[in-house]
Motif scaffolding. Structure first.
Motif, PDB file in Angstrom:
ATOM      1  N   TYR A   1       0.898  -1.042   0.027  1.00 50.41           N
ATOM      2  CA  TYR A   1      -0.157  -0.006   0.104  1.00 50.41           C
ATOM      3  C   TYR A   1       0.774   1.348  -0.060  1.00 50.41           C
ATOM      4  CZ  TYR A   1      -3.713  -3.187   1.818  1.00 50.41           C
ATOM      5  OH  TYR A   1      -4.585  -4.212   1.853  1.00 50.41           O
ATOM      6  N   THR A   2       0.581   2.224  -0.731  1.00 50.66           N
ATOM      7  CA  THR A   2       0.984   3.495  -0.612  1.00 50.66           C
ATOM      8  C   THR A   2       0.189   4.790  -0.262  1.00 50.66           C
ATOM      9  OG1 THR A   2       2.566   2.852  -2.439  1.00 50.66           O
ATOM     10  CG2 THR A   2       2.425   5.116  -1.809  1.00 50.66           C
ATOM     11  N   ALA A   3       0.442   5.173   0.835  1.00 51.57           N
ATOM     12  CA  ALA A   3      -0.418   6.224   1.536  1.00 51.57           C
ATOM     13  C   ALA A   3      -0.260   7.529   0.861  1.00 51.57           C
ATOM     14  CB  ALA A   3      -0.347   6.534   2.980  1.00 51.57           C
ATOM     15  N   LYS A   4      -1.156   8.608   1.019  1.00 47.83           N
ATOM     16  CA  LYS A   4      -1.050   9.709   0.145  1.00 47.83           C
ATOM     17  C   LYS A   4       0.137  10.690   0.633  1.00 47.83           C
ATOM     18  CE  LYS A   4      -5.954  10.636  -0.685  1.00 47.83           C
ATOM     19  NZ  LYS A   4      -7.085  11.343  -0.365  1.00 47.83           N
ATOM     20  N   ASP A   5       0.552  10.400   1.727  1.00 59.91           N
ATOM     21  CA  ASP A   5       2.104  10.992   2.197  1.00 59.91           C
ATOM     22  C   ASP A   5       3.116  10.234   1.790  1.00 59.91           C
ATOM     23  OD1 ASP A   5       1.970   8.824   3.824  1.00 59.91           O
ATOM     24  OD2 ASP A   5       2.129   9.784   5.756  1.00 59.91           O
TER      25      ASP A   5
ATOM     26  N   GLN B   1      -8.578   0.390  -3.864  1.00 60.37           N
ATOM     27  CA  GLN B   1      -7.866   1.559  -3.382  1.00 60.37           C
ATOM     28  C   GLN B   1      -6.539   0.750  -2.608  1.00 60.37           C
ATOM     29  OE1 GLN B   1      -6.871   2.422  -0.092  1.00 60.37           O
ATOM     30  NE2 GLN B   1      -8.226   0.896   0.986  1.00 60.37           N
TER      31      GLN B   1
ATOM     32  N   GLU C   1      -4.061   2.784  -0.883  1.00 58.60           N
ATOM     33  CA  GLU C   1      -3.567   3.465   0.249  1.00 58.60           C
ATOM     34  C   GLU C   1      -3.486   3.075   1.721  1.00 58.60           C
ATOM     35  OE1 GLU C   1      -5.616   7.203   0.234  1.00 58.60           O
ATOM     36  OE2 GLU C   1      -6.109   7.237  -2.030  1.00 58.60           O
ATOM     37  N   GLN C   2      -4.654   2.304   2.024  1.00 63.20           N
ATOM     38  CA  GLN C   2      -4.775   1.721   3.165  1.00 63.20           C
ATOM     39  C   GLN C   2      -5.148   0.240   3.126  1.00 63.20           C
ATOM     40  OE1 GLN C   2      -3.883   3.581   6.063  1.00 63.20           O
ATOM     41  NE2 GLN C   2      -3.607   5.278   5.019  1.00 63.20           N
TER      42      GLN C   2
ATOM     43  N   GLY D   1     -11.879  13.037   1.649  1.00 61.45           N
ATOM     44  CA  GLY D   1     -10.606  12.530   1.556  1.00 61.45           C
ATOM     45  C   GLY D   1     -10.537  11.199   2.491  1.00 61.45           C
ATOM     46  N   ARG D   2     -11.534  10.649   3.056  1.00 61.56           N
ATOM     47  CA  ARG D   2     -11.540   9.784   3.881  1.00 61.56           C
ATOM     48  C   ARG D   2     -12.092   8.524   3.294  1.00 61.56           C
ATOM     49  NH1 ARG D   2      -8.085   9.689   7.957  1.00 61.56           N
ATOM     50  NH2 ARG D   2      -9.549   8.260   9.102  1.00 61.56           N
TER      51      ARG D   2
END
Length: 977
Positions: free
Chosen positions: A97-101, A165, A167-168, A207-208
């Motif tokens: 996973y790659t988070a937005k940060d 997704q 991200e998470q 954004g959640r």
């Protein structure tokens, strides 16, 4: 897939085909009457392969091979003929996973599922479901041709894409099964992070989306959080079968996906189909709240579910038997109305489907962390519902063996964390009727898939102890049923396996049994190789050995139907084995304490050679070693780690005999003298198995001509065994050096944990002596090993248990239940033990009520030498819990205690995996039992008491560790809180 990456098991090392239970196969199996439950000993549990790397799902080929996939992308096959696992292909997959940060963490994504086409024997098609790498986040359902052992990569067809997704974390599903009509079912998870709430994740803030399951499970226009049903076609496409949840012509069809059969799933796991009714069954992993919360909703439940047709199963609005959550506004921290199971509404801004959802179907079986009043057999603690198959004998018409009719129509379900398999009985309408443990003495921990093979055997695929890595105990297990005659189970023993002649041996068949109750015939046959055979027909027989040699004693037991089983023992006559003892003179005989000295002395007595005490055995002939054993050692490892010391003992006598004779006048160890060096001799005859005997005779009789003109002197005073020992020592000089530090036979040792070790291992104190043998008998070695273990004991390793339950979760869970439950450790020395510290928890999460712990000797009611204060009920916070934002509200449980803001049964947390053991220690209470001065070896019992426990299954507490502390020493810092 959440909980499946948080678990994990020991375990026990097994051979590749280790049979772990009794029950061999009969060529003509008989079936028990349908109403009779078969005895457990009719089932055999066989380990086929182990040390797998994150196995996920399996399927079967008619040639007997088992195909399975591993998360990192490997497609593998187990071949029952060769007993080997081979890699067929490696599929490129996404596993991160790659988070937005920009933060990258390990994902549950990867190669997730496999199933063969119903017409595999004709078309050779297999279907794989996996996370395709690339910039577009999606999981894909693909079809490949498997040509023998080659996966034809050019044959790949992508049938279906599921947008995700990345991200998470979490929840991916991936279970697949075909029904009798050629329809393919596929499970998908909600692809939603559970990190920020143990209840239902419905965070609607901008954004959640990754924290809002309404975008997926509650979305009629999204394939996540669903069970998909399609009909694969020959050209690599699919059609929609009749009877799905949103059929063709549905109003607002642009807001529905016709592939959806059922919706409202959090993490549906392994799926199966009842081939008689067409009903589908699956396990579903639920959320993490341990208690109900006013304003939020119910505690978490796992579910075993059934679908008789299309439907909505409620997530993220409803759970269990239609228990409703509240609407919750994460921005304001305020709760709203409860959701209506008859008419749930999805108004999330992340929803692309219908607002009005179908009515919710109740779960078939549901259970929380603590005891379930509806389904008490499921137990308590960590939970992760796997699923399993529905059994029908008609599915195995040509199988050589098949499960008995007793299991007809029953659904066999496995639990990943709790280690059990249940047989669930359904009535004629498919409604729940009852459940019972299947093979209750077995533990099926880490079961990530379970299916019947075409042969009628039940296969269990076990993921292993730790997530995101390969595990020694990740394995394929087969359970076979024997419905016919069972051969006898043979036990053979002897009170002595060697000695100086003449001597008597008492042979015994005690423990031999026949599960069918047949009359048994016994036959002991005792013989040397090529010699006469002595036969005895009594189960217990005393036999005199008056001639030297090596004998084979074979016990054959035959039942009334002619089935036989045998067991053999080796008896060595003509040389009494040495007696070796490693005595602790000062210090504790069970535990080591760093930097506290241990005084010891070794005793050796040999009937033929003499003893250390009378000087006929020199101290240099005795090998003494003291070595640190890393955490997790077992007796096999102890033996393997001391080969160097064993070599010292084996060759010490030969070395001493050489030094006592005139050998050094002609030979040097590593340089040529009058004769060749010993190393040159060893090299010359290396690999010549007959050389030792030939050279021994030459040592006695003399000779020459091999190394030059100089003749070797004769040594007629030497016995053949002495000469052989000398030659064995010489031949050993060409072996690789063995690092084995030797210690004196008497002295003091200061235990120090080696640098880089965690100190949780132990020390092995070992003495070994090899005697000189005789003219006829080879030398015999004996040894004495004392294991000084770490003073911290784990409760799951206790020798004796009553009222306990052990499950393998990331931090492991050992529960004690009922008043007067206990654990006991055999042969513990309490000399100089001042007190015992116990780390324990009593939480409402598992319904614990707390209690006291008594330390007793030799029985649960024996003398009490210590007692702890009360372990009180307490709900610890979870260290390191992540929060969504600083404004995220803290939910409150019904009891008023803050609900831990962490998903403890989710996959590995973001970033590096946490130290779960350390977390459990920090969350535990430390209670201390002061110990009355006690000496000598005892069985030490820890008895858990609370008179308020009115039921045997009432949880008192969870035990984390037990620490023995010497007199005058405080407990180590950092334990408990």
């Amino acid at each position: 897939m959440k909980n499946h990456f948080q678990i994990r098991i020991s375990v026990l090392r097994s051979a590749l085909l280790g049979v772990l239970a009794v029950g061999l196969l009969s060529s003509r199996p008989l079936q028990s009457p349908p109403g009779d439950k078969p005895e457990d000993n009719r089932f055999t549990k066989v380990i086929l392969a182990e040390k797998l790397d994150e196995p996920m799902e399996m399927t079967f080929l008619n040639d007997g091979r088992v195909l399975f996939v591993e998360r990192k992308g490997a497609l593998k096959a187990y071949n029952p003929t060769t007993k080997e696992v081979t890699v067929i292909a490696n599929i490129p997959v996404s596993t991160k996973y790659t988070a937005k940060d920009g933060r990258i963490t390990e994902a549950e994504d990867g190669l997730l599922g496999i199933v063969t086409d119903p017409n595999y024997d004709q078309n050779h098609w297999i279907y794989l479901y996996y996370s395709e790498p690339g910039d577009v986040a999606k999981n894909i359902l693909t079809r490949y041709e498997l040509r023998g052992s080659e996966l034809v990569m050019s044959s790949k067809k992508v049938l279906l894409e599921v947008a995700t997704q990345r991200e998470q974390c979490c929840h991916t599903g991936g279970g697949m099964v075909f029904d009798s009509k050629g329809n393919l079912f596929l499970t998908t998870g909600d692809n939603t992070s559970p990190r920020d709430t143990p209840f239902n994740p419905i965070d609607e803030r901008e954004g959640r989306g990754p924290w809002d399951a309404q975008k997926s499970s509650g979305n009629t226009n999204d394939l996540r959080g669903k069970i998909i049903r399609i009909h694969p076609e020959a050209d690599g496409t699919y059609t929609i079968p009749d009877g799905n949840l949103f059929p063709k012509g549905t109003a607002n069809s642009q807001k529905t996906r016709p592939e959806i059969y059922t919706m409202g799933h959090r993490n549906p796991w392994r799926i199966s189909v009842d081939n008689k009714t067409g009903y589908i069954y699956w396990g579903e992993v639920g959320p993490d709240a341990s208690t109900d919360s006013t304003g939020r909703g119910p505690r978490g439940y796992d579910e075993f579910n059934q679908a008789k047709g299309p439907g909505n199963y409620g997530w993220p609005y409803i759970i269990g038997d239609n228990k409703s959550y509240n609407y919750f506004d994460f921005a304001s921290g305020k709760s709203g109305a409860v959701y209506d199971p008859a008419h749930p509404i999805n108004r999330s801004p992340n929803n692309t489907g219908l607002n009005d959802l179908p009515p919710v179907q109740k779960a078939l079986i549901w259970y929380p962390y603590s005891n379930s009043p509806e389904f008490p057999l499921v137990g308590r603690s960590g939970r992760s519902a796997t699923g399993g198959p529905v059994f029908h004998q008609s599915d195995f018409k040509n199988a050589k063996r098949v499960f008995p009719a007793y299991y007809e129509g029953k659904w066999l379900i496995a639990e990943f964390m709790r280690g059990w398999i249940m047989a669930v009985t359904l009535d004629e309408q498919g409604n729940y009727k009852s459940m019972e443990r299947f093979l209750p003495e077995e533990n099926f921990s880490s079961a990530i898939d379970m299916k019947f093979s075409p042969t009628g055997d039940l296969y269990v695929l076990e993921y292993g102890s730790a997530w995101f890595r390969g595990n020694d105990n990740a394995r394929i297990v087969k359970i076979e049923y024997n419905g016919g005659n069972r051969p006898p189970l043979v036990q053979a023993s002897a009170d002595k396996t060697g000695g100086a002649i003449p001597f008597n041996v008492a042979f015994s068949a005690n423990g031999t049994k026949d599960y069918d109750g047949d009359a048994l015939k016994y036959s002991w046959k005792i013989a040397q190789k090529g010699g006469p055979v002595r036969t005895f027909t009594q189960p217990n027989q005393v036999v005199t050995f008056d001639k030297p040699g090596v004998y084979q004693a074979t016990l054959t037991v035959t039942d009334a139907k002619g089935a036989t089983s045998t067991k053999s023992l080796e008896i060595k006559a003509g040389n009494e084995p040495p007696l070796v003892a490693f005595d602790i003179k000062k210090g504790n005989k069970s535990f080591f304490f760093p930097n506290q000295p241990i005084d010891y002395a070794v005793r050796v007595i040999d009937k033929e050679d003499g003893s250390l005490e009378n000087g006929k055995i020199a101290p240099t002939q005795v090998a003494v070693s003291i070595d640190y054993l890393a955490e997790g050692f077992d007796p096999i490892e102890v033996a393997q780690n001391h080969r160097g010391t064993e070599a010292v003992a084996r060759y010490a006598t030969g070395q001493r005999l050489i030094s006592q004779n005139d050998c050094k006048s002609c030979h040097m160890p590593d340089k040529k003298s009058v004769g060749p060096s010993y190393i040159d001799v060893a090299k010359k005859y290396k690999g010549d198995v007959a050389a030792v005997d030939r050279l021994a005779k030459k040592v006695i009789s003399g000779g020459g001509g091999v190394w030059g003109d100089h003749s070797m002197s004769a040594h007629p005073q030497l016995t053949n065994s002495d000469a052989t020992a000398m030659v064995n020592y010489i031949m050993s000089l060409d072996e690789k050096p063995m690092a084995a530090k030797t210690y004196p036979v008497q002295g003091s040792f200061l235990p120090k944990v080696p640098e880089g070790e965690n100190g949780k291992g132990g020390f092995a104190l070992r003495a070994s002596y090899t005697d000189r043998g005789t003219n006829i008998m080879k030398p015999v070695s004996s040894e004495s090993v004392v294991i000084l273990r770490n003073p911290e004991l784990l409760p799951e390793n206790a020798d004796l248990k009553k009222g306990t339950q052990f499950t393998t979760t990331p931090a492991k869970t050992f529960l004690v239940t009922g008043n007067q439950s206990f654990i006991g450790y055999k042969q513990l020395d309490l000399t100089d033990i001042g007190h015992i510290d116990i780390l324990a928890q009593a939480t409402t999460r598992v319904g614990a009520i707390g209690g006291q712990i008594e330390v007793r000797l030799d029985s649960p009611t024996g003398p009490m030498v210590g007692k702890t204060p009360m372990v009180k009920v307490s709900n610890p916070t979870f260290p390191g819990a992540a929060t969504a934002t600083t404004q995220r509200p803290t939910s409150t449980s019904a009891t008023g205690a803050a609900t831990p803001p962490v998903n403890t049964s989710a996959a590995a947390p973001a970033g590096a995996a946490p130290d779960r053991a350390a977390m459990m220690r920090r969350m535990s209470q430390k209670v201390t039992a002061d110990i009355t001065p006690t000496s000598g070896m005892h069985t030490v019992y820890f008895v858990f008491t609370n008179p308020q426990a009115t039921a045997d299954d009432q949880v008192l507490m969870q035990v984390v560790s037990i620490q023995f502390v010497p007199t005058g020493q405080a407990a180590s810092a950092g334990t408990g809180h």
